[in-house]
Design an enzyme around this catalytic site. Sequence first.
Site, PDB file in Angstrom:
ATOM      1  N   ASN A 162       0.795  -1.226   0.000  1.00 25.32           N
ATOM      2  CA  ASN A 162       0.000   0.000   0.000  1.00 25.32           C
ATOM      3  C   ASN A 162       0.829   1.278   0.000  1.00 25.32           C
ATOM      4  O   ASN A 162       0.362   2.319  -0.429  1.00 25.32           O
ATOM      5  CB  ASN A 162      -0.971   0.009   1.193  1.00 25.32           C
ATOM      6  CG  ASN A 162      -0.321  -0.374   2.491  1.00 25.32           C
ATOM      7  OD1 ASN A 162       0.201  -1.483   2.637  1.00 25.32           O
ATOM      8  ND2 ASN A 162      -0.319   0.536   3.436  1.00 25.32           N
ATOM      9  N   GLN A 190      -4.946  -3.678  -2.297  1.00 26.42           N
ATOM     10  CA  GLN A 190      -4.509  -2.661  -3.253  1.00 26.42           C
ATOM     11  C   GLN A 190      -4.439  -3.218  -4.679  1.00 26.42           C
ATOM     12  O   GLN A 190      -4.247  -2.467  -5.626  1.00 26.42           O
ATOM     13  CB  GLN A 190      -3.127  -2.117  -2.857  1.00 26.42           C
ATOM     14  CG  GLN A 190      -3.090  -1.439  -1.496  1.00 26.42           C
ATOM     15  CD  GLN A 190      -3.740  -0.053  -1.494  1.00 26.42           C
ATOM     16  OE1 GLN A 190      -4.023   0.531  -2.539  1.00 26.42           O
ATOM     17  NE2 GLN A 190      -3.986   0.479  -0.306  1.00 26.42           N
ATOM     18  N   SER A 210     -11.401  -4.953  -0.377  1.00 31.35           N
ATOM     19  CA  SER A 210     -12.214  -3.981   0.334  1.00 31.35           C
ATOM     20  C   SER A 210     -12.928  -3.029  -0.620  1.00 31.35           C
ATOM     21  O   SER A 210     -12.347  -2.597  -1.621  1.00 31.35           O
ATOM     22  CB  SER A 210     -11.277  -3.179   1.248  1.00 31.35           C
ATOM     23  OG  SER A 210     -12.007  -2.294   2.049  1.00 31.35           O
ATOM     24  N   HIS A 212     -13.863   0.157  -0.355  1.00 30.11           N
ATOM     25  CA  HIS A 212     -13.510   1.576  -0.503  1.00 30.11           C
ATOM     26  C   HIS A 212     -12.194   1.819  -1.241  1.00 30.11           C
ATOM     27  O   HIS A 212     -11.803   2.966  -1.446  1.00 30.11           O
ATOM     28  CB  HIS A 212     -13.533   2.281   0.856  1.00 30.11           C
ATOM     29  CG  HIS A 212     -12.388   1.992   1.765  1.00 30.11           C
ATOM     30  ND1 HIS A 212     -11.360   2.872   1.967  1.00 30.11           N
ATOM     31  CD2 HIS A 212     -12.115   0.923   2.555  1.00 30.11           C
ATOM     32  CE1 HIS A 212     -10.516   2.365   2.851  1.00 30.11           C
ATOM     33  NE2 HIS A 212     -10.950   1.177   3.220  1.00 30.11           N
ATOM     34  N   CYS A 337      -2.454   5.215   7.269  1.00 34.00           N
ATOM     35  CA  CYS A 337      -2.874   4.586   8.515  1.00 34.00           C
ATOM     36  C   CYS A 337      -1.896   4.836   9.647  1.00 34.00           C
ATOM     37  O   CYS A 337      -2.238   4.700  10.803  1.00 34.00           O
ATOM     38  CB  CYS A 337      -3.040   3.084   8.298  1.00 34.00           C
ATOM     39  SG  CYS A 337      -4.017   2.726   6.847  1.00 34.00           S
TER      40      CYS A 337
HETATM   41  C1  LIG Z   1      -2.958  -3.414   2.098  1.00 30.11           C
HETATM   42  C2  LIG Z   1      -4.104  -3.050   2.980  1.00 30.11           C
HETATM   43  N1  LIG Z   1      -4.642  -3.973   3.788  1.00 30.11           N
HETATM   44  C3  LIG Z   1      -5.679  -3.694   4.589  1.00 30.11           C
HETATM   45  C4  LIG Z   1      -6.228  -2.433   4.645  1.00 30.11           C
HETATM   46  C5  LIG Z   1      -7.387  -2.182   5.558  1.00 30.11           C
HETATM   47  O1  LIG Z   1      -8.570  -2.185   4.822  1.00 30.11           O
HETATM   48  P1  LIG Z   1      -9.977  -1.716   5.407  1.00 30.11           P
HETATM   49  O2  LIG Z   1      -9.877  -0.228   5.488  1.00 30.11           O
HETATM   50  O3  LIG Z   1     -10.962  -2.166   4.394  1.00 30.11           O
HETATM   51  O4  LIG Z   1     -10.160  -2.362   6.724  1.00 30.11           O
HETATM   52  C6  LIG Z   1      -5.701  -1.425   3.842  1.00 30.11           C
HETATM   53  C7  LIG Z   1      -6.229  -0.046   3.914  1.00 30.11           C
HETATM   54  O5  LIG Z   1      -5.506   0.902   4.015  1.00 30.11           O
HETATM   55  C8  LIG Z   1      -4.612  -1.745   2.967  1.00 30.11           C
HETATM   56  O6  LIG Z   1      -4.076  -0.833   2.168  1.00 30.11           O
END
Ligand SMILES: Cc1ncc(COP(=O)(O)O)c(C=O)c1O
Length: 413
Positions: A162, A190, A210, A212, A337
């Site tokens: 990510n 991603q 996911s 979003h 994050c």
């Molecule tokens: C590689 C990766 N895994 C997991 C997540 C978490 O996803 P969610 O926001 O749907 O819980 C993200 C979100 O930033 C991500 O980029």
Amino acid sequence: MSVTLPIYLDHNATTPVDPRVLEEMLPYFTEKFGNAASRNHQFGWAAEEAVDRARAQAASLIGASSKEIIWTSGSTESNNLAIKGGAAMYEKAPRTAESGRGHIITSAIEHKAVLDPVKRLMREGFDATFLEPPADGIVRREHVEAAMREDTILVSIMWANNEMGTLNDVPEIGALCRDRGVLFHTDATQWVGKMPTDVERDNIDLLSWSGHKIYGPKGVGALYVRRRKPRVRLVAIQDGGGHERGFRSGTLNVTGIVGFGKACELCEQEMDQDRERLLALRQKLERSIHEQLDVVQINGHPERRLPQTTNISFGFVEGESLMMGMKGIAVSSGSACTSASLEPSYVLKAIGVGDELAHSSLRFGLGRITTEQEIDYTIEQVVAAVNHLRAMSPLYDMHKEGIDISKIEWSHH
Ligand SMILES: Cc1ncc(COP(=O)(O)O)c(C=O)c1O
């Protein structure tokens, strides 16, 4: 040049809902509000039908069958269910004091939504290896192979990173796990929707994604759970009404699921054209920055990356100051994050980027709404802001005079 500010270049953090997705969702808030588990009337049937349609759309995007899709609240939950549920199902038995519950292989550059479930399992008696990829940021089959042990029960390696957009050897790692009879999960948050995916060809047992991140709504996600060759089982981590074949109890988020399905369908239809267009824009951004500025570095492998993501370190400039200096452009320094803290990115550190350059990095995430005019404006802003900040930097002056700053012995009084 006419652009509307602010410009959004943070599509790895989240994407806007595509208007076509929203349109599909709207009736399910109001007139079609039924509970998909209500088996005895029309309201329930209409909801169930919509959920089934979305399941087929989601399955089609990754080459799975509808029965292999489990709805969740997003990738964080999908990862938790795959990792904790998989470890609990496949742990080594009988458990003795000497031999732990089993060994898990993952990488140091995973999202926290993988790292933290694995760390919790370690506190509960599992052992784990966190692979550190080389400077190009790519986790390869041979790294996983070297870490495999007799008691390895689960491998979890993300598909696209990510922060850098780098792509790991997921199909090859999947093949290795298949040979060894080890469960294989990939966090494909991603990757899916941007790159072609086929869980059969790519040897995947469990895959998270996911809504979003693919122009669907937030708070809805899916976990692919292989049903044949081999049939994968998981211990549920949430108890209740036994929805989703017992894997994930809880009334389904019908509206979100409808949006997720539509988002998958649009990605499947438009992926190829989006990919080409965004790759050209990303390359223009990188090329122009390279031409106009010195001491810049693209983090991770130069080619093996998502088409729409780039992570660039600007020497002698602080990432946060650079973000402030660029007018009206939304990007991310480090990962969205973790950017609440000002620690340098653990991902960049894991591939050997020094603290200094990690602090000077920005992630640009292009998306479906990004235009060429926006990229041109961004190039101008980045170059102007970097030049402005460097004009105030005595260290940059010294660098230009040919002094190797790393060799200076600073005196302390
Ligand atoms: C590689 C990766 N895994 C997991 C997540 C978490 O996803 P969610 O926001 O749907 O819980 C993200 C979100 O930033 C991500 O980029």
